[in-house]
Design a protein around this motif. Sequence first.
Motif, mmCIF file in Angstrom:
data_model
loop_
_atom_site.group_PDB
_atom_site.id
_atom_site.type_symbol
_atom_site.label_atom_id
_atom_site.label_comp_id
_atom_site.label_asym_id
_atom_site.label_seq_id
_atom_site.Cartn_x
_atom_site.Cartn_y
_atom_site.Cartn_z
ATOM 1 N N ILE A 292 2.529 6.101 -8.665
ATOM 2 C CA ILE A 292 3.721 5.250 -8.685
ATOM 3 C C ILE A 292 3.309 3.787 -8.796
ATOM 4 O O ILE A 292 3.947 2.993 -9.502
ATOM 5 C CB ILE A 292 4.571 5.473 -7.419
ATOM 6 N N GLY A 293 2.232 3.421 -8.113
ATOM 7 C CA GLY A 293 1.731 2.052 -8.204
ATOM 8 C C GLY A 293 1.363 1.675 -9.629
ATOM 9 O O GLY A 293 1.618 0.554 -10.074
ATOM 10 N N LEU A 294 0.763 2.623 -10.358
ATOM 11 C CA LEU A 294 0.402 2.366 -11.754
ATOM 12 C C LEU A 294 1.638 2.124 -12.612
ATOM 13 O O LEU A 294 1.671 1.182 -13.417
ATOM 14 C CB LEU A 294 -0.403 3.539 -12.317
ATOM 15 N N PHE A 295 2.641 2.975 -12.453
ATOM 16 C CA PHE A 295 3.861 2.780 -13.232
ATOM 17 C C PHE A 295 4.443 1.387 -12.995
ATOM 18 O O PHE A 295 4.856 0.697 -13.926
ATOM 19 C CB PHE A 295 4.896 3.857 -12.888
ATOM 20 N N TYR A 296 4.464 0.969 -11.734
ATOM 21 C CA TYR A 296 5.041 -0.338 -11.402
ATOM 22 C C TYR A 296 4.179 -1.473 -11.931
ATOM 23 O O TYR A 296 4.694 -2.448 -12.491
ATOM 24 C CB TYR A 296 5.222 -0.455 -9.893
ATOM 25 N N ALA A 297 2.860 -1.351 -11.775
ATOM 26 C CA ALA A 297 1.954 -2.396 -12.240
ATOM 27 C C ALA A 297 1.960 -2.516 -13.761
ATOM 28 O O ALA A 297 1.621 -3.567 -14.311
ATOM 29 C CB ALA A 297 0.535 -2.124 -11.742
ATOM 30 N N CYS B 236 0.428 -7.432 -5.465
ATOM 31 C CA CYS B 236 -0.679 -6.500 -5.677
ATOM 32 C C CYS B 236 -0.313 -5.145 -5.078
ATOM 33 O O CYS B 236 0.445 -5.071 -4.100
ATOM 34 C CB CYS B 236 -1.963 -7.004 -5.013
ATOM 35 N N ILE B 237 -0.877 -4.081 -5.654
ATOM 36 C CA ILE B 237 -0.561 -2.733 -5.187
ATOM 37 C C ILE B 237 -1.846 -1.931 -5.015
ATOM 38 O O ILE B 237 -2.765 -2.021 -5.838
ATOM 39 C CB ILE B 237 0.356 -1.993 -6.185
ATOM 40 N N SER B 238 -1.877 -1.129 -3.955
ATOM 41 C CA SER B 238 -2.979 -0.208 -3.720
ATOM 42 C C SER B 238 -2.380 1.155 -3.385
ATOM 43 O O SER B 238 -1.295 1.234 -2.799
ATOM 44 C CB SER B 238 -3.848 -0.709 -2.555
ATOM 45 N N GLY B 239 -3.069 2.224 -3.763
ATOM 46 C CA GLY B 239 -2.514 3.537 -3.465
ATOM 47 C C GLY B 239 -3.510 4.665 -3.622
ATOM 48 O O GLY B 239 -4.549 4.523 -4.277
ATOM 49 N N SER B 240 -3.167 5.771 -3.000
ATOM 50 C CA SER B 240 -3.921 7.015 -3.144
ATOM 51 C C SER B 240 -3.015 8.079 -3.722
ATOM 52 O O SER B 240 -1.815 8.129 -3.406
ATOM 53 C CB SER B 240 -4.448 7.507 -1.782
ATOM 54 N N VAL C 191 0.854 -1.187 0.000
ATOM 55 C CA VAL C 191 0.000 0.000 0.000
ATOM 56 C C VAL C 191 0.888 1.236 0.000
ATOM 57 O O VAL C 191 1.733 1.402 0.894
ATOM 58 C CB VAL C 191 -0.915 0.043 1.242
ATOM 59 N N LEU C 192 0.701 2.114 -0.982
ATOM 60 C CA LEU C 192 1.516 3.313 -1.119
ATOM 61 C C LEU C 192 0.668 4.550 -0.834
ATOM 62 O O LEU C 192 -0.302 4.833 -1.540
ATOM 63 C CB LEU C 192 2.101 3.396 -2.540
ATOM 64 N N SER C 193 1.029 5.283 0.200
ATOM 65 C CA SER C 193 0.254 6.464 0.569
ATOM 66 C C SER C 193 0.557 7.628 -0.365
ATOM 67 O O SER C 193 1.577 7.658 -1.056
ATOM 68 C CB SER C 193 0.552 6.870 2.013
ATOM 69 N N GLY C 194 -0.353 8.595 -0.374
ATOM 70 C CA GLY C 194 -0.159 9.789 -1.191
ATOM 71 C C GLY C 194 0.636 10.839 -0.444
ATOM 72 O O GLY C 194 0.779 10.791 0.783
ATOM 73 N N GLY C 195 1.149 11.812 -1.170
ATOM 74 C CA GLY C 195 1.932 12.873 -0.551
ATOM 75 C C GLY C 195 2.586 13.771 -1.587
ATOM 76 O O GLY C 195 3.645 14.346 -1.337
ATOM 77 N N ALA C 196 1.957 13.866 -2.776
ATOM 78 C CA ALA C 196 2.469 14.720 -3.867
ATOM 79 C C ALA C 196 3.927 14.361 -4.179
ATOM 80 O O ALA C 196 4.242 13.199 -4.387
ATOM 81 C CB ALA C 196 2.277 16.186 -3.532
ATOM 82 N N ALA C 197 4.831 15.352 -4.147
ATOM 83 C CA ALA C 197 6.230 15.099 -4.525
ATOM 84 C C ALA C 197 6.895 14.059 -3.629
ATOM 85 O O ALA C 197 7.822 13.365 -4.059
ATOM 86 C CB ALA C 197 7.023 16.401 -4.492
#
Length: 269
Positions: A57-62, A47-51, A20-26
């Motif tokens: 970043i999760g999309l790029f990796y997936a 599997c990856i989840s993120g906001s 799970v990857l949290s959000g935080g802009a830059a």
Amino acid sequence: MERMVKNDDSAVQNGRLGLVLSGGAARGFAHIGVLRAFEENGIKIDCISGSSSGALIGLFYASGKTPDEMLEIAKRIKKSKLKTIGPFHFGTAGLDYVEQLLEKHIEQRRFEELYKPLFVCATNFQTGEYKIFSSGEILPALRASTAIPIKYGEQIIDGVVYIDGGMVNNLPVEPLRECCSTVMGVSINPVAYKNGKMKIRHKIMRLTEFLLNENEARRISLCDYHLEVAGLGNIGFEDYDRVCEIHDLGYRATKSFISENPELLKYIS
């Protein structure tokens, strides 16, 4: 701060590791370093989840991008396209730029075409509830998940108004609990001590930091492992020109975390 939280109530025991990857802009560039550390140790993320930026970043990796490729893309991001002028800026220019980046670098257009399952979190602005996207078109979901309300306005999908997923769920662990036996969450918004006067835009960002931490805190117990990347508290949400520094913080923190939790090596692919 680095913590391990064991959860004995996993929904499934299938040997899959979810991240799970949290959000935080830059600050999201730290996730590239996190993924690099996992890859160097041969640990497979299933599997990856993120906001927000975590979803990005999760999309790029997936989609199959390597940490090296992601870092090069991040270095070429035009800060002026994402940074706002003044404390408020209601418009879609920033989201349009993000979409252009994705169209250029991501081959897939639907979730079902990705190499790994991806769960993208956005906030339903009409109900105040979070929404997980995991099927259908990718780009509208990513626009919704990254639609910071005081910067980029909102995104409408099927008549529903959505804004940044981090507003109510910046650590979307819930979908991974249904498909992975082990889940690790990564947070990138430590609150650093600050003193003195602040401009209004910095006050807004400070308040956003508090909000993100509060809604993440309620979900840490749902993770089997949790890492908060130290050192990011003094990096601003719009410091897009500090890519390598942010990446390195995520990389070093994850290398240390793996050393302290060697059982993660059982997920070597």
